[in-house]
Design an enzyme around this catalytic site. Structure first.
Site, PDB file in Angstrom:
ATOM      1  N   TYR A 160       0.820  -1.212   0.000  1.00  0.00           N
ATOM      2  CA  TYR A 160       0.000   0.000   0.000  1.00  0.00           C
ATOM      3  C   TYR A 160       0.858   1.268   0.000  1.00  0.00           C
ATOM      4  O   TYR A 160       0.677   2.137  -0.869  1.00  0.00           O
ATOM      5  CB  TYR A 160      -0.967  -0.009   1.180  1.00  0.00           C
ATOM      6  N   LYS A 164       1.213   4.125  -3.046  1.00  0.00           N
ATOM      7  CA  LYS A 164       0.903   5.541  -2.856  1.00  0.00           C
ATOM      8  C   LYS A 164       2.123   6.416  -3.130  1.00  0.00           C
ATOM      9  O   LYS A 164       1.990   7.553  -3.597  1.00  0.00           O
ATOM     10  CB  LYS A 164       0.365   5.774  -1.441  1.00  0.00           C
TER      11      LYS A 164
END
Length: 235
Positions: A160, A164
């Site tokens: 994750y 990002k």
């Protein structure tokens, strides 16, 4: 007033962002990959539902064609995103992270943004005040995750924050390539949503504020930056 499309708008931050923008008088496309949930959300919001799966080229292209036929687009909010978790809500151990898992996360959080930009930039170029808002995360900041004294240091997930961080770079590079647009990333903060099993300490109303604010900037607004509710976040 602007015409705005929000991906992943059937729940969480996407839904709340749509609610606030509809209340402000904008025309909002509430995009979702689940038709039933998406239509329900759009009806509740007073928004226009559009079927859109950011991991599917044909779906994104079809949505762009529909929006073009309806009159065009001024603002694109790339909100759809996933964070891999175990069934009990725990983080996936680093030793169990596979390339297949990483590909699934990047397919939504990075490649999905590229699909959206590729299909919707031609529509945005026709707008007098085109804006792109990429919904990012403070977990993307390596300086924070690598600093033992920073609260973010505890965060153990691999895919994750990597996705990002890649989205941050997309924001910078697309902003440079399209100087006539306002293209920025935002960090809503640790908001209680399904994404984190409602562990966040902020409400969706609080988290959506920066997304809504940046979606409404004018042609003289900033571009190529990263923002939270307090202001600029240094890359």
């Amino acid at each position: 007033m602007a015409t705005i499309l929000i991906s992943g708008a059937n729940k969480g931050l996407g839904f709340e962002t749509a609610r606030q923008l509809v209340a402000a008088g904008h025309t909002v496309y509430a995009a979702a990959r689940d038709a039933a949930r998406g239509r329900r959300a759009a009806d509740e919001l007073g928004a226009r539902f559009i079927l859109l799966d950011v991991t599917d080229d044909a779906s994104v292209k079809a949505a762009a064609k529909t929006v073009a036929a309806d009159g065009g687009l001024d603002v694109l909010v790339n909100n759809a995103g996933i964070e891999p978790r175990l069934d009990d809500g725990g983080f996936i151990p680093v030793s169990e992270v596979t390339a297949d898992l990483a590909h699934r996360v990047f397919d939504t959080n990075v490649f999905g943004h590229i699909r959206m930009l590729h299909s919707f930039l031609p529509l945005l170029e026709r707008s007098a005040a085109p804006v792109v808002v990429n919904v990012g995360s403070g977990a993307s900041l390596m300086r924070d995750l690598s600093n033992p004294d920073n609260p973010a240091h505890f965060y153990p997930d691999v895919t994750y924050p990597a996705s990002k961080a890649a989205m941050n770079m997309l924001t910078v590079q697309y902003a440079k390539a399209y100087p006539g647009m306002r293209i920025n990333a935002v960090d809503p903060g640790f908001t209680a949503t399904d994404l984190n099993f409602h562990a966040g300490h902020q409400t969706v109303e609080e988290g959506a504020e920066i997304i809504v604010r940046m979606a409404q900037i004018g042609p003289d607004g900033p571009t190529g930056g990263f923002y939270d509710a307090r202001g600029v976040i240094p890359w």
